[in-house]
Structures are given as C-alpha cells and as structure tokens.
Design an enzyme around this catalytic site. Structure first.
Site, short mmCIF file in Angstrom:
data_model
loop_
_atom_site.label_atom_id
_atom_site.label_comp_id
_atom_site.label_asym_id
_atom_site.label_seq_id
_atom_site.Cartn_x
_atom_site.Cartn_y
_atom_site.Cartn_z
N LYS A 24 -63.98 9.28 -31.65
CA LYS A 24 -65.30 9.87 -31.27
C LYS A 24 -65.38 10.33 -29.54
CE LYS A 24 -68.66 6.60 -29.90
NZ LYS A 24 -69.02 7.12 -28.42
N ASN A 25 -64.60 9.30 -29.08
CA ASN A 25 -64.69 9.46 -27.60
C ASN A 25 -63.57 10.63 -27.14
OD1 ASN A 25 -66.63 7.41 -27.30
ND2 ASN A 25 -65.05 5.80 -26.42
N CYS A 33 -78.57 2.26 -20.83
CA CYS A 33 -78.83 1.99 -22.25
C CYS A 33 -78.72 0.55 -22.56
CB CYS A 33 -77.89 2.89 -23.12
SG CYS A 33 -76.23 2.03 -22.80
N ARG A 92 -75.42 1.88 -16.65
CA ARG A 92 -74.82 2.92 -16.66
C ARG A 92 -74.93 4.24 -15.75
NH1 ARG A 92 -72.72 3.75 -23.02
NH2 ARG A 92 -70.99 4.61 -21.82
N ASP A 115 -65.07 -2.10 -25.80
CA ASP A 115 -65.70 -1.38 -27.09
C ASP A 115 -65.22 -2.11 -28.32
OD1 ASP A 115 -67.03 0.69 -25.81
OD2 ASP A 115 -65.62 2.04 -26.46
N ARG A 151 -73.70 6.48 -35.38
CA ARG A 151 -73.44 7.28 -33.98
C ARG A 151 -71.89 7.51 -33.79
NH1 ARG A 151 -75.12 4.82 -28.88
NH2 ARG A 151 -73.39 6.19 -28.55
C1 UD1 Z 1 -66.62 5.66 -21.93
C2 UD1 Z 1 -66.64 5.52 -23.60
C3 UD1 Z 1 -67.26 4.30 -23.68
C4 UD1 Z 1 -66.27 3.21 -23.41
C5 UD1 Z 1 -66.13 3.11 -21.78
C6 UD1 Z 1 -65.37 2.30 -21.06
C7 UD1 Z 1 -66.87 7.83 -24.14
C8 UD1 Z 1 -67.96 8.61 -24.66
N1 UD1 Z 1 -67.48 6.61 -23.96
O1 UD1 Z 1 -67.91 5.45 -21.40
O2 UD1 Z 1 -67.06 4.07 -25.16
O3 UD1 Z 1 -66.94 1.64 -23.46
O4 UD1 Z 1 -65.78 4.47 -21.56
O5 UD1 Z 1 -64.03 2.18 -21.65
O6 UD1 Z 1 -65.65 8.04 -24.14
N2 UD1 Z 1 -70.00 3.31 -13.90
C9 UD1 Z 1 -70.61 3.45 -12.69
N3 UD1 Z 1 -71.08 4.49 -11.96
C10 UD1 Z 1 -70.47 5.67 -12.67
C11 UD1 Z 1 -69.76 5.61 -13.95
C12 UD1 Z 1 -69.70 4.46 -14.34
O7 UD1 Z 1 -70.92 2.44 -12.14
O8 UD1 Z 1 -70.82 6.92 -12.04
C13 UD1 Z 1 -69.64 1.90 -14.27
C14 UD1 Z 1 -70.41 1.86 -15.85
O9 UD1 Z 1 -71.84 1.40 -15.67
C15 UD1 Z 1 -69.65 0.87 -16.52
C16 UD1 Z 1 -68.29 1.13 -15.79
O10 UD1 Z 1 -68.23 1.83 -14.77
O11 UD1 Z 1 -69.74 -0.42 -16.22
C17 UD1 Z 1 -67.10 1.82 -16.89
O12 UD1 Z 1 -67.75 3.21 -17.25
P1 UD1 Z 1 -66.93 4.44 -17.62
O13 UD1 Z 1 -65.73 4.07 -17.69
O14 UD1 Z 1 -67.63 5.69 -16.91
O15 UD1 Z 1 -67.57 4.69 -19.12
P2 UD1 Z 1 -68.34 5.93 -19.79
O16 UD1 Z 1 -67.23 6.98 -19.44
O17 UD1 Z 1 -69.48 6.06 -19.84
#
Ligand code: UD1
Length: 422
Positions: A22-23, A116, A121, A304, A400
């Site tokens: 998925k990711n 969420c 996030r 995850d 999902r």
């Molecule tokens: C992706 C994965 C998700 C996984 C996560 C961490 C996809 C579609 N989803 O989510 O399944 O759990 O990586 O391995 O690939 N953060 C901020 N500001 C930002 C961006 C992130 O504070 O602008 C924080 C987030 O709230 C979270 C952490 O950084 O606490 C990690 O987030 P991130 O690595 O960005 O996860 P996703 O890309 O959303």
C-alpha cells in the site's frame, strides 16, 4: 460499514502470498502524474486507499484502467490541478499529490489533510521543504501552491518524514534543479519511489539512505513497473501465526525489509526462517513477553506493526513493555483490547503500554471497534486468539490497507465471516 465475525482459538497455519505494498503503491500512483503517457503498475493491491487514489487521478484527467492486479494510467492530459475535499478527506496520503502536481503543472490546490485517530499528523515539514524549493503556498482550509521554477537547494529534514521526502522528490524530479536532501526517511517505500522514477528516466541518487540527491531531468518516459510486496501485511500475517501458536510461510516478501519485525518474533520465542523471498514462522511452543520494544523510523521497529505486536503478546508468558515514538496517539487498539479482558496498562504521558500476558482462558470474546487501519488488524489478531466469537466493527478501516483479510484467515484455517452493515 463492515464487520468481521471471528471464532477464535484455532492456531493459524499455512502459506500465504502477500499483496502489493500500500505505502509503495500510493506515491507511485501520485508519481504517474509526472509521466506524460502510460504508467503500468503490476502487483497493485486491491484496497480502498488505492481505489480512492485512482478516483483522484481520474478526477484530474487521467484515464485509468484496472485489470486484476495491473493498473494502467494514462496521464497524457491533465484537466485540472485541484483535488476535491471529498476525495482528499478519505485518504491522508492525498498530500503526495501536492508534490506531484507541482512537478507536473507548477500549481496545486489540495485540502489541508486533517489529523486522524493516530495523531495530529501535521504537514509542516512537507510545506517548509517545498517552500525552500521556491514554492509559494497559502494555507487556508486548502493549500494553494505554486512552484514556477524549482530551485537547487540543500534541505535538512528536522525529522525523517516519509511523506515529506517523497513530496520533495515528486516536486523536483522533473526540473532543472539539483536538490540535496539530508536526514531523509530510509523506509523501503522511499527507495521504491526513487527506483520507479529512475526506471522512468529520473536521476535520483541515494534512495533508501539518509542523503538523497535529485538531479532534475527534462522529462520522464512511460514505464511498466512491479510493486514490491507489503511488508506490514506480511508482518501482520506473521503476528497471526505467532499469536495463535500456529505456523505460516509468507511467500513473495523480501525478509530484509522486515528484519526488525522478524527479530522481535525470534526474541519472543518463535522459530523464524528467512529465505530469499519468503519467511517461515512457527510458534507451536507458545511465546514469551518482550522486556522492552520501541517503534522507530526504518530500519527500526515500524510503528505500523506496534498494535499487531501488542495483540500478539496478550497471552505471552511474562510481561512486555512497548513504547510508541512515531505517532502520539496510537494506542486505540490497546484500549479496545481491555474489552476482551487482556491485561494492558496504558501510560499515555510516556507513550508506554505494559502487557501482562494472561492465560488464554482468562480472555473473553467481545464486540470491538476498529480504531484505525493497523489497530483494526490488531483486533483481528486478538479475536483469533480468544476462544468464542468476537465481532470487529468498522472493518472499512482495515480494508483501506488489507486486501481480502478474511480470505487470508480462511487460507490459514481460521474461522471468520465478513458482514456488511448499513
Ligand atoms: C508514512 C506511512 C505510514 C507510516 C509512517 C511512519 C504512507 C502512505 N504512510 O506516513 O503508514 O506509519 O510513514 O512510518 O506511506 N510529521 C510532522 N510534520 C510533517 C510530517 C510528519 O510532524 O510535516 C510527523 C508525523 O505527525 C508523525 C511523524 O512525523 O508523528 C512521522 O510521519 P511521516 O514519516 O511523515 O509519516 P507519513 O508519511 O504520514
């Protein structure tokens, strides 16, 4: 709304082939917007997040065709550069369209993704990085973004955000710029986006390491690409076997990507064998608790898999302590597990869960509410342990990300039945 009714207490055993990731699939689908022609993606999972991303691609003007596991996208013509709230709300990773649309059309309008159930996030890291490339971004309820010319820059991420790194790659891959990124997420899904784009003619160095350099190219060419298997789905099936004292062979998975997970299963007493593209796990003798485990960005233990491992440990011999360090509110499943009389203490302040393993006979079946995608999968695992019939509501969260999870349970000899509810 859909439910899964599970009659647990049966060890799950057998062989499963894992769905496409998925990711990995979601950013590749977004990246298809950068290719003015056809992208063929093989081994694409049949899950609702992918369906949602395909709806968005159609809405912006792509022609999309799905034939079983193969998706064909023609992005020759783009009709618009905005994503509607209805579509974006269904899926947080619609944010990857921000980079893709900026890269393709120099502008994008995307609803600001809300928080969420697993955490707030925010997208501050995405926006700061895109701004440093020269993007002008107005943040209201929606993001209005323009990137006239991507500038050469060195970006150091304050945190290795998977999505933010992917967004910068998408925004800069077709440009005249050279973008150096430091402290990048090293998740296999970042590496896979780089591999996919490189095969389409991009020049990206260092995908999968903490330093990635994008040398912008003039254009990308049409591509046929096979998406790798889903490491989290594979880990979830390992957890099903470990939790129920069964055995499973997962086919079509690179065990290297799951090292942190298989190491944990070995530590808790499972017999794990790794092959080039398969993993075998046996847990006939039962499992023991793990003194301490914390989630970390890759190559650490994935957030995850946190909920599924908590469920796995509810009947382990001894105690376990798990700390969540990536998301601030990811204990929805742990809270729900108290309904089946699992002995779990949650310390939200320190992001800790303490599990006192209990005899299976102390647990009782219950009606459980899936709190989120992985949390829902964790409840499925718990219900497979408990003798008697439990119901998991809100399976739409699980769907999902998991393709036909009830089919997988049946293949492994488990008893379950999916029901649609109004
Ligand atoms: C992706 C994965 C998700 C996984 C996560 C961490 C996809 C579609 N989803 O989510 O399944 O759990 O990586 O391995 O690939 N953060 C901020 N500001 C930002 C961006 C992130 O504070 O602008 C924080 C987030 O709230 C979270 C952490 O950084 O606490 C990690 O987030 P991130 O690595 O960005 O996860 P996703 O890309 O959303």
């Amino acid at each position: 709304m859909s439910s899964l009714i599970i009659t647990g207490g049966v060890p799950l055993s057998g062989e499963v082939k894992v769905q496409g990731s998925k990711n990995a699939a979601l950013p590749l689908l977004a990246a298809s917007l950068l290719i003015k022609g056809t992208t063929i993606l093989e081994h694409c999972p049949d899950i609702s997040d992918v369906a949602c991303m395909l709806d968005i691609l159609k809405a912006v003007g792509c022609t999309v065709l799905r034939e079983e596991e193969t998706i064909i996208i023609d992005a020759q013509i783009l009709k618009q550069t905005s994503v509607s709230r209805k579509e974006a709300e269904k899926m947080r990773s619609s944010i990857s369209l921000l980079g893709a649309l900026l890269g393709r059309a120099s502008q994008a309008r995307i609803p600001l993704p809300g928080g969420c159930s697993i955490g707030k996030r925010p997208v501050d890291i995405h926006l700061a990085a895109l701004r440093s490339l020269g993007a002008e971004i107005e943040e209201k309820e929606e993001l209005y973004a323009r990137l006239k010319k991507c500038e050469s820059k060195e970006i150091r991420f304050p945190y290795p955000s998977v999505g933010a790194v992917q967004n910068v790659i998408l925004a800069s891959v077709v440009s005249e710029a050279v973008v150096v990124m430091k402290n990048c997420a090293r998740e296999p899904e970042v590496e896979e986006l780089c591999t996919f784009l490189n095969q389409a003619g991009a020049n990206i160095q260092g995908g999968g390491t903490d330093t990635i350099i994008v040398y912008g190219v003039k254009e990308l060419r049409e591509i046929r690409y096979t998406i790798r298997s889903d490491r989290i789905a594979a880990g979830t099936f390992l957890a099903m076997a470990a939790a129920t004292k069964g055995s499973v062979t997962i086919q079509g998975i690179n065990p290297f990507e799951l090292s942190a997970v298989t190491e944990v299963f070995a530590k808790i007493g499972c017999h794990v064998k790794l092959y080039t593209d398969a993993i075998c796990l046996e847990a006939y003798k039962g499992i023991r608790g793990i003194p301490f485990l914390k989630t970390m960005p890759y190559p650490g233990f994935p957030t995850d898999m946190q909920s599924q491992v908590i469920s796995t440990l509810i009947c382990a011999k001894g105690n376990s302590v798990i700390r969540e360090t990536v998301f601030e509110n990811r204990f929805g499943a742990a809270i729900e597990l108290q309904k089946i009389k699992a002995d779990i203490r949650i310390n939200k302040r320190d992001q800790l869960v303490v599990i006192h393993g209990r005899d299976k006979r102390c647990l009782c079946p219950a009606v459980l509410q899936a709190p989120d995608l992985r949390g829902g999968a964790a409840l499925v695992i718990a219900a497979l342990i408990v003798e008697g019939t439990s119901t998991i509501k809100h399976m739409e969260y699980v769907e999902r990300g998991y393709e036909n999870i009830s089919g997988v349970i049946h293949t492994l000899g488990g008893i379950c039945c999916r029901e649609n509810e109004i």
